[in-house]
Design a protein around this motif. Structure first.
Motif, short mmCIF file in Angstrom:
data_model
loop_
_atom_site.label_atom_id
_atom_site.label_comp_id
_atom_site.label_asym_id
_atom_site.label_seq_id
_atom_site.Cartn_x
_atom_site.Cartn_y
_atom_site.Cartn_z
N PHE A 97 1.19 45.87 56.81
CA PHE A 97 1.50 44.57 56.21
C PHE A 97 2.81 44.02 56.79
CE2 PHE A 97 3.09 41.91 52.63
CZ PHE A 97 2.13 40.92 52.73
N GLU A 98 3.77 44.90 56.99
CA GLU A 98 5.03 44.46 57.60
C GLU A 98 4.79 43.94 59.01
OE1 GLU A 98 9.54 46.10 58.47
OE2 GLU A 98 7.97 47.54 58.03
N GLU A 99 3.95 44.62 59.77
CA GLU A 99 3.60 44.15 61.12
C GLU A 99 2.97 42.75 61.04
OE1 GLU A 99 1.18 46.85 63.42
OE2 GLU A 99 2.27 48.57 62.57
N PHE A 100 2.07 42.57 60.08
CA PHE A 100 1.43 41.27 59.89
C PHE A 100 2.47 40.18 59.62
CE2 PHE A 100 0.05 38.14 56.75
CZ PHE A 100 -0.92 37.47 57.47
N LEU A 101 3.42 40.47 58.71
CA LEU A 101 4.44 39.47 58.38
C LEU A 101 5.32 39.15 59.58
CD1 LEU A 101 5.50 40.62 54.80
CD2 LEU A 101 4.06 38.68 55.43
N VAL A 102 5.67 40.16 60.38
CA VAL A 102 6.47 39.92 61.58
C VAL A 102 5.69 39.04 62.56
CG1 VAL A 102 7.47 41.04 63.62
CG2 VAL A 102 7.90 41.98 61.34
N ASP A 103 4.41 39.36 62.76
CA ASP A 103 3.58 38.54 63.66
C ASP A 103 3.43 37.12 63.14
OD1 ASP A 103 3.22 40.63 65.41
OD2 ASP A 103 1.21 41.13 64.70
N LEU A 104 3.22 36.98 61.84
CA LEU A 104 3.09 35.65 61.24
C LEU A 104 4.37 34.85 61.45
CD1 LEU A 104 1.47 33.67 59.44
CD2 LEU A 104 2.49 34.83 57.46
N HIS A 105 5.50 35.47 61.21
CA HIS A 105 6.79 34.81 61.38
C HIS A 105 6.99 34.37 62.83
CE1 HIS A 105 11.27 34.81 61.77
NE2 HIS A 105 11.14 34.10 60.66
N SER A 106 6.68 35.26 63.76
CA SER A 106 6.83 34.93 65.19
C SER A 106 5.94 33.77 65.59
CB SER A 106 6.51 36.16 66.05
OG SER A 106 7.42 37.18 65.81
#
Length: 51
Positions: free
Chosen positions: A31-40
């Motif tokens: 989920f953290e990876e998803f949020l980082v990708d979403l933010h980027s």
């Protein structure tokens, strides 16, 4: 000022820790990876729009 912040965020941190404890670490990591990708992706879009 710090005391006021601790008064508000302290109980919130306890609740968040309890909520997150229900999920396996690998799921939270994904989920953290998803949020980082979403933010980027959102930042890239905003930067492109400003060119």
């Amino acid at each position: 000022m710090q005391d006021l912040a601790d008064e508000f965020f302290g109980p919130l941190a306890v609740r968040l820790d309890a909520m997150m404890a229900k999920y396996p670490p690998e799921l939270l990591s994904r989920f953290e990876e998803f949020l980082v990708d979403l933010h980027s992706t959102m930042n890239e879009h905003l930067e492109q729009d400003n060119r």
